[in-house]
Motif scaffolding. Structure first.
Motif, PDB file in Angstrom:
ATOM      1  N   SER A 289       0.805  -1.218   0.000  1.00  0.00           N
ATOM      2  CA  SER A 289       0.000   0.000   0.000  1.00  0.00           C
ATOM      3  C   SER A 289       0.839   1.269   0.000  1.00  0.00           C
ATOM      4  O   SER A 289       0.360   2.330  -0.405  1.00  0.00           O
ATOM      5  N   ILE A 290       2.087   1.174   0.447  1.00  0.00           N
ATOM      6  CA  ILE A 290       2.963   2.347   0.373  1.00  0.00           C
ATOM      7  C   ILE A 290       3.206   2.698  -1.084  1.00  0.00           C
ATOM      8  O   ILE A 290       3.068   3.855  -1.495  1.00  0.00           O
ATOM      9  N   ALA A 291       3.536   1.690  -1.885  1.00  0.00           N
ATOM     10  CA  ALA A 291       3.768   1.922  -3.309  1.00  0.00           C
ATOM     11  C   ALA A 291       2.489   2.291  -4.040  1.00  0.00           C
ATOM     12  O   ALA A 291       2.490   3.154  -4.933  1.00  0.00           O
ATOM     13  N   SER A 292       1.379   1.652  -3.670  1.00  0.00           N
ATOM     14  CA  SER A 292       0.121   1.920  -4.380  1.00  0.00           C
ATOM     15  C   SER A 292      -0.443   3.291  -4.042  1.00  0.00           C
ATOM     16  O   SER A 292      -1.312   3.802  -4.750  1.00  0.00           O
ATOM     17  N   GLY A 293       0.045   3.888  -2.958  1.00  0.00           N
ATOM     18  CA  GLY A 293      -0.392   5.233  -2.603  1.00  0.00           C
ATOM     19  C   GLY A 293      -1.684   5.273  -1.816  1.00  0.00           C
ATOM     20  O   GLY A 293      -2.526   6.148  -2.049  1.00  0.00           O
ATOM     21  N   TYR A 294      -1.833   4.367  -0.876  1.00  0.00           N
ATOM     22  CA  TYR A 294      -3.035   4.335  -0.047  1.00  0.00           C
ATOM     23  C   TYR A 294      -3.245   5.697   0.627  1.00  0.00           C
ATOM     24  O   TYR A 294      -2.361   6.245   1.267  1.00  0.00           O
ATOM     25  N   GLY A 295      -4.439   6.248   0.463  1.00  0.00           N
ATOM     26  CA  GLY A 295      -4.801   7.488   1.144  1.00  0.00           C
ATOM     27  C   GLY A 295      -4.359   8.762   0.454  1.00  0.00           C
ATOM     28  O   GLY A 295      -4.648   9.859   0.942  1.00  0.00           O
ATOM     29  N   VAL A 296      -3.644   8.649  -0.663  1.00  0.00           N
ATOM     30  CA  VAL A 296      -3.241   9.834  -1.422  1.00  0.00           C
ATOM     31  C   VAL A 296      -3.630   9.633  -2.884  1.00  0.00           C
ATOM     32  O   VAL A 296      -4.014   8.536  -3.300  1.00  0.00           O
ATOM     33  N   ALA A 297      -3.533  10.688  -3.672  1.00  0.00           N
ATOM     34  CA  ALA A 297      -3.826  10.573  -5.091  1.00  0.00           C
ATOM     35  C   ALA A 297      -2.790   9.673  -5.768  1.00  0.00           C
ATOM     36  O   ALA A 297      -1.640   9.583  -5.316  1.00  0.00           O
ATOM     37  N   GLU A 298      -3.188   9.012  -6.838  1.00  0.00           N
ATOM     38  CA  GLU A 298      -2.280   8.100  -7.545  1.00  0.00           C
ATOM     39  C   GLU A 298      -0.991   8.798  -7.945  1.00  0.00           C
ATOM     40  O   GLU A 298       0.097   8.223  -7.843  1.00  0.00           O
ATOM     41  N   THR A 299      -1.096  10.039  -8.372  1.00  0.00           N
ATOM     42  CA  THR A 299       0.095  10.776  -8.816  1.00  0.00           C
ATOM     43  C   THR A 299       1.024  11.132  -7.659  1.00  0.00           C
ATOM     44  O   THR A 299       2.182  11.486  -7.879  1.00  0.00           O
ATOM     45  N   GLU A 300       0.510  11.040  -6.415  1.00  0.00           N
ATOM     46  CA  GLU A 300       1.308  11.400  -5.246  1.00  0.00           C
ATOM     47  C   GLU A 300       2.032  10.209  -4.628  1.00  0.00           C
ATOM     48  O   GLU A 300       2.849  10.394  -3.722  1.00  0.00           O
TER      49      GLU A 300
ATOM     50  N   LEU B 271       8.852   9.496  -7.753  1.00  0.00           N
ATOM     51  CA  LEU B 271      10.213   9.090  -8.112  1.00  0.00           C
ATOM     52  C   LEU B 271      10.421   9.139  -9.620  1.00  0.00           C
ATOM     53  O   LEU B 271      11.470   9.584 -10.092  1.00  0.00           O
ATOM     54  N   SER B 272       9.433   8.696 -10.358  1.00  0.00           N
ATOM     55  CA  SER B 272       9.508   8.736 -11.821  1.00  0.00           C
ATOM     56  C   SER B 272       9.708  10.164 -12.315  1.00  0.00           C
ATOM     57  O   SER B 272      10.548  10.422 -13.192  1.00  0.00           O
ATOM     58  N   ARG B 273       8.989  11.105 -11.743  1.00  0.00           N
ATOM     59  CA  ARG B 273       9.125  12.505 -12.148  1.00  0.00           C
ATOM     60  C   ARG B 273      10.471  13.069 -11.719  1.00  0.00           C
ATOM     61  O   ARG B 273      11.102  13.832 -12.468  1.00  0.00           O
ATOM     62  N   GLN B 274      10.925  12.701 -10.533  1.00  0.00           N
ATOM     63  CA  GLN B 274      12.206  13.225 -10.050  1.00  0.00           C
ATOM     64  C   GLN B 274      13.378  12.744 -10.896  1.00  0.00           C
ATOM     65  O   GLN B 274      14.335  13.486 -11.114  1.00  0.00           O
ATOM     66  N   LEU B 275      13.306  11.504 -11.361  1.00  0.00           N
ATOM     67  CA  LEU B 275      14.398  10.932 -12.149  1.00  0.00           C
ATOM     68  C   LEU B 275      14.221  11.140 -13.648  1.00  0.00           C
ATOM     69  O   LEU B 275      15.172  10.931 -14.413  1.00  0.00           O
ATOM     70  N   GLY B 276      13.011  11.521 -14.071  1.00  0.00           N
ATOM     71  CA  GLY B 276      12.750  11.618 -15.502  1.00  0.00           C
ATOM     72  C   GLY B 276      12.820  10.267 -16.185  1.00  0.00           C
ATOM     73  O   GLY B 276      13.278  10.149 -17.325  1.00  0.00           O
ATOM     74  N   LEU B 277      12.351   9.244 -15.475  1.00  0.00           N
ATOM     75  CA  LEU B 277      12.473   7.862 -15.926  1.00  0.00           C
ATOM     76  C   LEU B 277      11.129   7.148 -15.753  1.00  0.00           C
ATOM     77  O   LEU B 277      10.558   7.191 -14.667  1.00  0.00           O
ATOM     78  N   PRO B 278      10.603   6.506 -16.780  1.00  0.00           N
ATOM     79  CA  PRO B 278       9.333   5.788 -16.627  1.00  0.00           C
ATOM     80  C   PRO B 278       9.464   4.672 -15.594  1.00  0.00           C
ATOM     81  O   PRO B 278      10.417   3.896 -15.626  1.00  0.00           O
ATOM     82  N   ILE B 279       8.495   4.609 -14.688  1.00  0.00           N
ATOM     83  CA  ILE B 279       8.478   3.572 -13.656  1.00  0.00           C
ATOM     84  C   ILE B 279       7.087   2.960 -13.610  1.00  0.00           C
ATOM     85  O   ILE B 279       6.089   3.676 -13.500  1.00  0.00           O
ATOM     86  N   VAL B 280       7.022   1.652 -13.708  1.00  0.00           N
ATOM     87  CA  VAL B 280       5.756   0.927 -13.643  1.00  0.00           C
ATOM     88  C   VAL B 280       5.455   0.622 -12.180  1.00  0.00           C
ATOM     89  O   VAL B 280       6.259  -0.017 -11.501  1.00  0.00           O
ATOM     90  N   ASN B 281       4.307   1.080 -11.706  1.00  0.00           N
ATOM     91  CA  ASN B 281       3.945   0.907 -10.303  1.00  0.00           C
ATOM     92  C   ASN B 281       3.094  -0.347 -10.130  1.00  0.00           C
ATOM     93  O   ASN B 281       1.945  -0.401 -10.558  1.00  0.00           O
ATOM     94  N   LYS B 282       3.671  -1.361  -9.484  1.00  0.00           N
ATOM     95  CA  LYS B 282       2.958  -2.602  -9.192  1.00  0.00           C
ATOM     96  C   LYS B 282       2.765  -2.757  -7.685  1.00  0.00           C
ATOM     97  O   LYS B 282       3.042  -3.794  -7.097  1.00  0.00           O
TER      98      LYS B 282
END
Length: 225
Positions: A47-58, A64-75
């Motif tokens: 749930s930490i990775a899935s973003g429980y309680g926050v927006a998906e983009t948060e 991390l994907s935005r900070q690194l400029g690297l596509p990251i698949v969230n599983k």
């Protein structure tokens, strides 16, 4: 006096050199760092990775994907233990042809009082199966308790023996800071996810700099420096 200052400066230089050599050797020992195979960066988590309680983009993988400029698949899947992560490993990770996999699991094992030895065994199996595909594994050290870290030595041992890249105690300053966590105490809020992503990004950059990148991701390499 000059001789003493010179000697102190030399000792500082030598200490810095030894630290740099130690970091380099540590990176060299990461399994598959020179493989350069695969196509995806994937986060396998709960749930930490899935973003429980926050927006998906948060959620931290997306930050991390935005900070690194690297596509990251969230599983990330809320409620997952290490056993559950292992059960969906083939479908969610291995079938996606990973180059680098960030493993964020263990918090729910702690909450459900899964024996540490069982958590360790599951993590080893997850890491080994990913590495067998030629992918790099980044293991996030979960420290779920606000009072102590019952997993610290276990994560260090697993990372060392499997040659995974460990980012230790990722929740320090997050779950023990009321400004960075939700009211349930076990999940970061949006600010906490930013802190967590920044911590992971900082520790990932040296690895990304030294790793051999697959052709499919080379266009993103300069943005991660």
């Amino acid at each position: 006096m000059k001789t003493r200052r010179w000697f102190c400066s030399f000792l500082l230089f030598l200490a810095g050199l030894l630290v740099a050599m130690g970091c380099s050797q540590g990176l060299d020992s990461v399994k598959n760092i020179d493989a350069g195979v695969g196509e995806q960066v994937i986060v396998l988590g709960d749930s930490i990775a899935s973003g429980y309680g926050v927006a998906e983009t948060e959620a931290f993988p997306n930050v991390l994907s935005r900070q690194l400029g690297l596509p990251i698949v969230n599983k990330g899947v809320a409620g997952d233990t290490t056993a559950m992560g292992l059960n969906r490993l083939q479908e969610d990770v291995i079938s996606e042809n990973p180059w680098l996999v960030i493993v964020e699991l263990g918090g729910n094992d702690y909450l459900r009082k899964v024996p540490v030895a069982e958590t360790e065994e599951n993590l080893r199996e997850i890491i080994t199966q990913i590495q067998q595909q030629g992918a790099i594994v980044v293991l996030l050290g979960i420290n779920p308790s606000l009072l102590n870290d019952p997993y610290k030595e276990m994560f260090e041992k697993v990372a060392q023996e499997t040659q995974a890249y460990l980012i230790p105690q990722i929740f320090t300053g997050v779950l023990n800071n009321p400004k960075h966590r939700q009211d349930d105490v076990i999940h970061p809020n949006a600010v906490g996810h930013e802190v967590l992503a920044s911590r992971v990004a900082e520790d990932l950059r040296p690895l990304l700099k030294d790793a051999k990148w697959p052709a499919s991701l080379m266009k993103y390499k300069s943005s991660t420096n």
